[in-house]
Write a protein that holds these residues in place. Structure first.
Motif, PDB file in Angstrom:
ATOM      1  N   UNK C  47     -62.013  54.584  39.710  1.00  0.00           N
ATOM      2  CA  UNK C  47     -61.456  55.922  39.477  1.00  0.00           C
ATOM      3  C   UNK C  47     -60.040  55.817  38.932  1.00  0.00           C
ATOM      4  N   UNK C  48     -59.243  54.955  39.543  1.00  0.00           N
ATOM      5  CA  UNK C  48     -57.874  54.756  39.069  1.00  0.00           C
ATOM      6  C   UNK C  48     -57.846  54.234  37.643  1.00  0.00           C
ATOM      7  N   UNK C  49     -58.731  53.270  37.361  1.00  0.00           N
ATOM      8  CA  UNK C  49     -58.778  52.708  36.013  1.00  0.00           C
ATOM      9  C   UNK C  49     -59.202  53.770  35.004  1.00  0.00           C
ATOM     10  N   UNK C  50     -60.193  54.569  35.383  1.00  0.00           N
ATOM     11  CA  UNK C  50     -60.669  55.611  34.472  1.00  0.00           C
ATOM     12  C   UNK C  50     -59.555  56.600  34.169  1.00  0.00           C
ATOM     13  N   UNK C  51     -58.784  56.951  35.188  1.00  0.00           N
ATOM     14  CA  UNK C  51     -57.693  57.891  34.964  1.00  0.00           C
ATOM     15  C   UNK C  51     -56.594  57.275  34.108  1.00  0.00           C
ATOM     16  N   UNK C  52     -56.393  55.968  34.255  1.00  0.00           N
ATOM     17  CA  UNK C  52     -55.333  55.322  33.490  1.00  0.00           C
ATOM     18  C   UNK C  52     -55.706  55.226  32.016  1.00  0.00           C
ATOM     19  N   UNK C  53     -56.959  54.901  31.753  1.00  0.00           N
ATOM     20  CA  UNK C  53     -57.383  54.591  30.399  1.00  0.00           C
ATOM     21  C   UNK C  53     -57.977  55.790  29.673  1.00  0.00           C
ATOM     22  N   UNK C  54     -58.645  56.641  30.424  1.00  0.00           N
ATOM     23  CA  UNK C  54     -59.353  57.750  29.788  1.00  0.00           C
ATOM     24  C   UNK C  54     -58.440  58.901  29.433  1.00  0.00           C
ATOM     25  N   UNK C  55     -58.950  59.717  28.535  1.00  0.00           N
ATOM     26  CA  UNK C  55     -58.227  60.952  28.211  1.00  0.00           C
ATOM     27  C   UNK C  55     -59.242  62.080  28.264  1.00  0.00           C
ATOM     28  N   UNK C 122     -50.625  51.267  38.423  1.00  0.00           N
ATOM     29  CA  UNK C 122     -50.564  49.865  38.007  1.00  0.00           C
ATOM     30  C   UNK C 122     -51.283  49.651  36.686  1.00  0.00           C
ATOM     31  N   UNK C 123     -52.478  50.214  36.586  1.00  0.00           N
ATOM     32  CA  UNK C 123     -53.282  49.975  35.391  1.00  0.00           C
ATOM     33  C   UNK C 123     -52.713  50.717  34.194  1.00  0.00           C
ATOM     34  N   UNK C 124     -52.120  51.881  34.442  1.00  0.00           N
ATOM     35  CA  UNK C 124     -51.530  52.600  33.317  1.00  0.00           C
ATOM     36  C   UNK C 124     -50.357  51.808  32.750  1.00  0.00           C
ATOM     37  N   UNK C 125     -49.585  51.189  33.628  1.00  0.00           N
ATOM     38  CA  UNK C 125     -48.487  50.336  33.147  1.00  0.00           C
ATOM     39  C   UNK C 125     -49.031  49.177  32.323  1.00  0.00           C
ATOM     40  N   UNK C 146     -62.231  47.679  32.632  1.00  0.00           N
ATOM     41  CA  UNK C 146     -62.657  46.514  33.408  1.00  0.00           C
ATOM     42  C   UNK C 146     -61.724  45.328  33.174  1.00  0.00           C
ATOM     43  N   UNK C 147     -61.337  45.123  31.926  1.00  0.00           N
ATOM     44  CA  UNK C 147     -60.423  44.030  31.622  1.00  0.00           C
ATOM     45  C   UNK C 147     -59.106  44.204  32.370  1.00  0.00           C
ATOM     46  N   UNK C 148     -58.601  45.443  32.362  1.00  0.00           N
ATOM     47  CA  UNK C 148     -57.329  45.692  33.038  1.00  0.00           C
ATOM     48  C   UNK C 148     -57.456  45.522  34.542  1.00  0.00           C
ATOM     49  N   UNK C 149     -58.580  45.969  35.105  1.00  0.00           N
ATOM     50  CA  UNK C 149     -58.786  45.807  36.535  1.00  0.00           C
ATOM     51  C   UNK C 149     -58.702  44.329  36.918  1.00  0.00           C
ATOM     52  N   UNK C 150     -59.350  43.504  36.122  1.00  0.00           N
ATOM     53  CA  UNK C 150     -59.321  42.080  36.434  1.00  0.00           C
ATOM     54  C   UNK C 150     -57.926  41.503  36.210  1.00  0.00           C
ATOM     55  N   UNK C 151     -57.287  41.933  35.129  1.00  0.00           N
ATOM     56  CA  UNK C 151     -55.981  41.378  34.796  1.00  0.00           C
ATOM     57  C   UNK C 151     -54.939  41.738  35.843  1.00  0.00           C
ATOM     58  N   UNK C 152     -55.068  42.938  36.406  1.00  0.00           N
ATOM     59  CA  UNK C 152     -54.094  43.403  37.398  1.00  0.00           C
ATOM     60  C   UNK C 152     -54.516  43.036  38.808  1.00  0.00           C
ATOM     61  N   UNK C 153     -55.458  42.104  38.933  1.00  0.00           N
ATOM     62  CA  UNK C 153     -56.090  41.851  40.227  1.00  0.00           C
ATOM     63  C   UNK C 153     -55.103  41.577  41.357  1.00  0.00           C
TER      64      UNK C 153
END
Lengths: 276, 232, 234
Positions: C47-55, C122-125, C146-153
Motif C-alpha cells: 500500500x505504501x509503495x503504491x501510494x509512493x509510485x502511483x498517481x 521512504x519509498x517516495x524518497x 517492487x524494485x523500490x520495496x526491495x531496494x529500501x529493504x
C-alpha cells in the motif's frame, strides 16, 4: 514470482496458529466482576472444576453493569455477579434463564487511621456514612456501575442521604475498578467502601485500615445465571449448566469455603439459602 | 527506429517555453552532440526524445511509428545504482527487456569486462567510486544492445581521468553500431566526441553543423559568443 | 524509591527463575504482536509503495488520512473491533472475541497505517532518486514499486520493527477485545494493568521492566540492521 506463493502460505499458517488452537478446548466464557477476580477466588476455584470436568472456564472481569451488558450482547455463556436487583432485572428482560445464589462476602469501610470522621470501631454503617459526610472527609467512590458501587449508593440512600444531590468536592467519583479506587484512596487518605477480599490482597494500603465492619447491611450476595440460549443460540448451555450445577453442589460450595487468604475465609457459600 | 523526427516541439512549464518550436531530423550514423549554455534546455530536449517527458505541442516520431519500443537507453548525469551488486544492476535492465536468464548473465559479464569492471562485478554498486558507477551505468545501457543511446552530461561530475574512461567507452559503444546522442557543455569533449553539433540557445535550435565547421566558423551569433566565452 | 528497587528484585527473580507464568505471558505478547505485524506488513508495504509510485485521484487525501491514522488511539480501535466482533455485532458468528485472534485483528488495524505511511515516505524518497532511470529502463509502476520495496529493504525492516514495538506496547486495544483472561489473552501490558490495579506495584514494575527490555532489544536490532546495511551496501 515465488514471493506470492510464500506469502499465501505464511498467512495461512498464521491464521491456523492463532485460531486453530482455540477450536480444540472445551471452554465457557463467564462474565464476572473485577473484585471477584482480583480476590483470587477464580484462580483457586476454576482449576478444581477443570480437573473434574475438563471444561476450561474463561473469565472476563468487568464491572457488574458491563458484565451484564456483555451477556445481553451474547458475548458470555454464564454471568457471575453480585447485585441481586440488577440480576433479577436481567432475567426479567429475558436474557437469563434462572438465578441461583452461590456465596456471599462482605464489604468493609476502610479509611485513614487518623479518622477525621471518627467512625472507627462502629457497628452501624449508615451512621458511619452520615459522619463521613458531616465531616466532609474525602470519600472515594467507584462510580462504575459495579456491584460495589451499587451497594455503596444503596447504603447512602438507606442512611437518608441523596448522595447525587448532596455530594461535594469531598466525594471523589473515580469511575475505576476496586484496585485502582483503593490506590486513589490510599494516596489521598480517603474513606472507601471495599469488599473484604480485595482489601486483604491489596498491597498498597498506605495509612488505611478497616474502620467499620460486621453490619448485616454490608453483606454482598453473589448469584450465578445461565445466559438464555433462547436469545443467543450459540450459548454453550450444557457446559455452562455444568459449571452452575457444580458451583452450587456440595463440592463446589466446599471449594469456595476452602479459599483463604492469610488464614481468613473470604467467601461464605450459601447456595442452600433459597431466599438469598 | 531511426530517423527520429521532431516536428515543432515545444515544452512549456511554469509559463515559460523551455523548448521552443524545435524541428529536427536525427538519423543513424554520426555521433550527435547537443551543445549549449546552462538553461538552454538540453536536458529537457533529451528527455523529450527519450520519452520521459511529453511535449506540450508538436510531434516526436520514430521511423514511422511512435516510441521505438525499448531499443533506446539513457545514461544520466548522476548514475543511479540499485542497492545490489554491480553485476545485478546490469542484469536488472536486461530482465526488464525480457532477455533470458542465461543470456543475461553472460551479456552482463561481457559488458562489464568491456568497461573494465569485471573484477568488481560482485561489489555493492553503491560502494563504487563515481567514475566506476558511471561505467556500470554505461554497461547496463550497453547490455540492452540499444539502437540509440542518450547521454545527459555523463561526465559532468567526474574528474578528467574518469571522464576520459567514459569517453572511450562511448566511442566503443558507437563503434558497435549504436547511435549516440549526447549533451555536454564541455567544448573540448564536444570536439572530441561529436560528428555533428546541435546548438541550443534558450530553447531554440539555433544552429546545426558538422563538428569542425561549427567550431571553426559558427554561423550564429549565439554560437560564436558561446564558443568564445566557454571554458574548454 | 524503595518500590523501584523492590521491582528490580522481583523482575530479576522472575526472569532468572524462568517463571512459567511470565514466560507464558511474554510468549503470548510476542506471538500476537508478531502475527499482527506480519499481516500488517503484507497489507501496508505494498500500500505504501503504491501510494509512493502511483498517481490516482484522491492520493493526496489518502496520504493525509493514513498519516493521521498513525495516531489512532488503541483504545478506540479496541472499542470498534469489540463492537464488530461481539456476538451482537456483524462479525459475531466467528466467535473470535476474547481470543488471541481478536487481539491480532485489533493490533493489525493499529499497525497498518504506521507501516503504510512510513513506507510511503521512504519509498517516495527513493522514487525521487530512481524514477527517471527506472522509467528509462522500461519499468512500469508495479515493477518500480517492487524494485523500490526491495531496494529500501533495510529502512523497511526498521519500520516493521517500529510497528512491532507499537503493538507490543499497547494495552487499550488488547484489553478490550481480549478481556485479559488468565492463561488465554493475558499479555504483558494487560498483566501490568491488572497488577497495578491490584496494588501489587513491585510485580507490575517488574513486568514493566521485562517489557522495556524487550522494546530496547528491538530498537537495538533495528539500529544494528541499518548499520550493517550501510556498511555492506551503501
Amino acid at each position: 514470482m515465488k514471493y506470492k506463493y510464500l506469502i499465501k502460505n505464511v498467512i495461512f499458517i498464521l491464521i491456523l496458529l492463532t485460531t486453530g488452537a482455540q477450536a480444540q478446548t472445551r471452554f465457557i466464557t463467564v462474565a464476572s466482576t473485577t473484585s471477584t477476580e482480583q480476590s483470587g477466588m477464580f484462580k483457586h476455584l476454576l482449576p478444581i472444576f477443570q480437573k473434574k470436568t475438563g471444561i476450561e472456564v474463561r473469565v472476563v472481569a468487568l464491572g457488574t453493569g458491563q458484565a451484564l451488558d456483555m451477556a445481553r450482547r451474547g458475548d458470555a455463556d454464564v454471568v457471575f455477579v453480585h447485585t441481586k436487583a440488577a440480576e433479577e432485572k436481567f432475567i426479567a428482560e429475558g436474557y437469563g434463564v434462572k438465578r441461583l445464589p452461590v456465596m456471599y462476602n462482605d464489604f468493609v469501610l476502610v479509611g485513614p487511621k487518623s479518622d477525621p470522621a471518627k467512625i472507627a470501631g462502629g457497628k452501624d454503617i449508615l451512621e458511619a456514612l452520615r459522619k463521613v459526610k458531616g465531616a466532609t472527609a474525602p470519600f472515594v467512590s467507584r462510580g462504575d456501575r459495579s456491584g460495589t458501587h451499587m451497594a455503596e449508593l444503596a447504603l447512602w440512600k438507606s442512611s437518608g442521604i441523596e448522595i447525587e444531590k448532596e455530594k461535594g468536592p469531598w466525594y471523589r467519583d473515580t469511575g475505576q475498578g476496586m484496585g485502582p479506587a483503593l490506590n486513589s484512596a490510599s494516596s489521598m487518605n480517603g474513606y472507601i467502601l471495599t469488599d473484604r477480599a480485595t482489601w486483604i490482597s491489596f498491597k498498597n494500603r498506605g495509612d488505611l485500615a478497616i474502620l467499620v465492619e460486621g453490619d448485616q447491611r454490608l453483606f454482598n450476595q453473589y448469584g450465578v445465571i445461565l445466559v438464555n440460549p433462547g436469545k443467543h443460540q450459540h450459548v454453550k448451555k450444557d457446559l455452562g449448566q455444568a459449571f452452575i450445577d457444580w458451583v452450587v453442589s456440595s463440592d463446589g460450595q466446599q471449594a469456595i469455603a476452602a479459599y483463604k487468604i492469610g488464614g481468613e475465609q473470604l467467601f461464605f457459600p450459601n447456595a442452600n439459602d433459597k431466599g438469598a | 527506429m531511426l530517423p527520429l523526427v521532431l516536428d515543432a516541439i515545444s515544452f512549456r512549464a511554469g509559463g515559460k517555453a523551455i523548448i521552443d518550436r524545435v524541428s529536427v531530423e536525427i538519423s543513424t550514423g554520426p555521433r550527435t552532440v547537443i551543445l549549449g549554455p546552462n538553461g538552454a534546455g538540453k536536458s529537457v530536449l533529451m528527455r523529450l526524445c527519450h520519452g520521459l517527458f511529453e511535449p506540450t505541442s508538436g510531434t516526436i516520431v520514430w521511423q514511422g511509428s511512435n516510441g521505438g519500443h525499448r531499443r533506446q537507453a539513457m545514461v544520466f548525469q548522476r548514475p543511479v545504482m540499485l542497492r545490489r551488486s554491480a553485476l545485478a544492476n546490469v542484469i536488472y535492465g536486461m530482465r526488464l527487456a525480457g532477455i533470458t536468464s542465461r543470456e543475461r548473465e553472460l551479456r552482463a559479464r561481457d559488458v562489464l569486462e568491456a568497461v573494465g569492471l569485471l573484477h568488481l562485478s560482485g561489489r555493492p554498486a553503491r560502494m563504487l567510486s563515481g567514475g566506476e558507477q558511471q561505467r556500470v551505468a554505461l554497461a547496463r545501457a550497453w547490455a540492452l544492445n540499444p539502437e540509440v543511446l542518450f547521454l545527459d552530461e555523463p561526465t559532468a561530475n567526474l574528474d578528467p581521468g574518469a571522464s576520459r574512461d567514459i569517453e572511450n567507452i562511448i566511442a566503443q559503444i558507437h563503434a558497435s553500431g549504436t547511435k549516440i546522442i549526447m549533451t555536454t557543455h564541455n567544448l573540448g569533449q564536444a570536439r572530441r566526441l561529436a560528428d555533428e553539433i546541435l546548438f541550443l540557445h534558450q530553447g531554440r535550435l539555433v544552429e546545426r553543423a558538422a563538428v569542425e565547421p561549427f567550431f571553426r566558423q559558427p554561423e550564429s551569433a549565439e554560437a560564436a559568443s558561446f564558443i568564445r566565452d566557454e571554458i574548454p | 524509591m524503595n518500590e523501584i528497587s523492590q521491582a528490580f528484585g522481583v523482575a530479576g527473580a522472575m526472569i532468572l527463575g524462568f517463571d512459567s507464568k511470565l514466560i507464558e505471558i511474554v510468549l503470548l505478547s510476542v506471538s500476537v504482536s508478531l502475527v499482527a505485524v506480519v499481516i500488517a506488513s503484507i497489507i501496508g508495504l505494498p500500500l505504501g509503495a503504491a501510494m509512493a509510485v502511483g498517481r490516482f485521484p484522491g492520493r493526496q487525501a489518502l496520504i493525509v488520512v493514513l498519516n493521521a491514522l498513525m495516531g489512532l488511539p488503541p483504545v478506540v480501535v479496541g472499542l470498534v473491533v469489540y463492537l464488530l466482533l461481539s456476538r451482537a455485532g456483524p462479525l459475531g458468528q466467528y466467535g473470535i472475541l476474547f481470543t488471541p485472534s481478536a487481539m491480532v485483528v485489533a493490533q493489525t488495524i493499529l499497525i497498518v497505517p504506521i507501516v503504510a505511511a512510513l513506507s510511503r515516505q521512504v519509498i517516495e524518497d527513493a522514487w525521487q532518486e530512481y524514477r527517471e532511470q527506472l522509467r528509462s529502463l522500461g519499468a512500469g509502476s508495479v515493477t518500480s514499486a517492487l524494485t523500490l520495496l526491495w531496494d529500501a529493504r533495510f529502512s523497511l525492516v526498521t519500520i516493521v520493527l517500529a510497528g512491532f514495538g507499537r503493538a507490543a506496547a499497547e494495552v487499550g486495544a488488547v484489553m478490550i477485545v481480549g478481556g485479559n483472561i488468565d492463561g488465554v489473552t493475558r499479555v504483558m501490558t494487560t498483566a501490568i494493568a491488572l497488577e497495578t490495579s491490584k496494588g501489587d506495584l513491585p510485580l507490575a514494575l517488574g513486568l514493566g521492566m521485562v517489557l522495556l527490555a524487550l522494546i530496547l532489544m528491538l530498537n537495538a536490532a533495528a539500529f544494528w540492521v541499518k548499520e550493517a546495511a550501510q556498511r555492506r551496501f551503501g
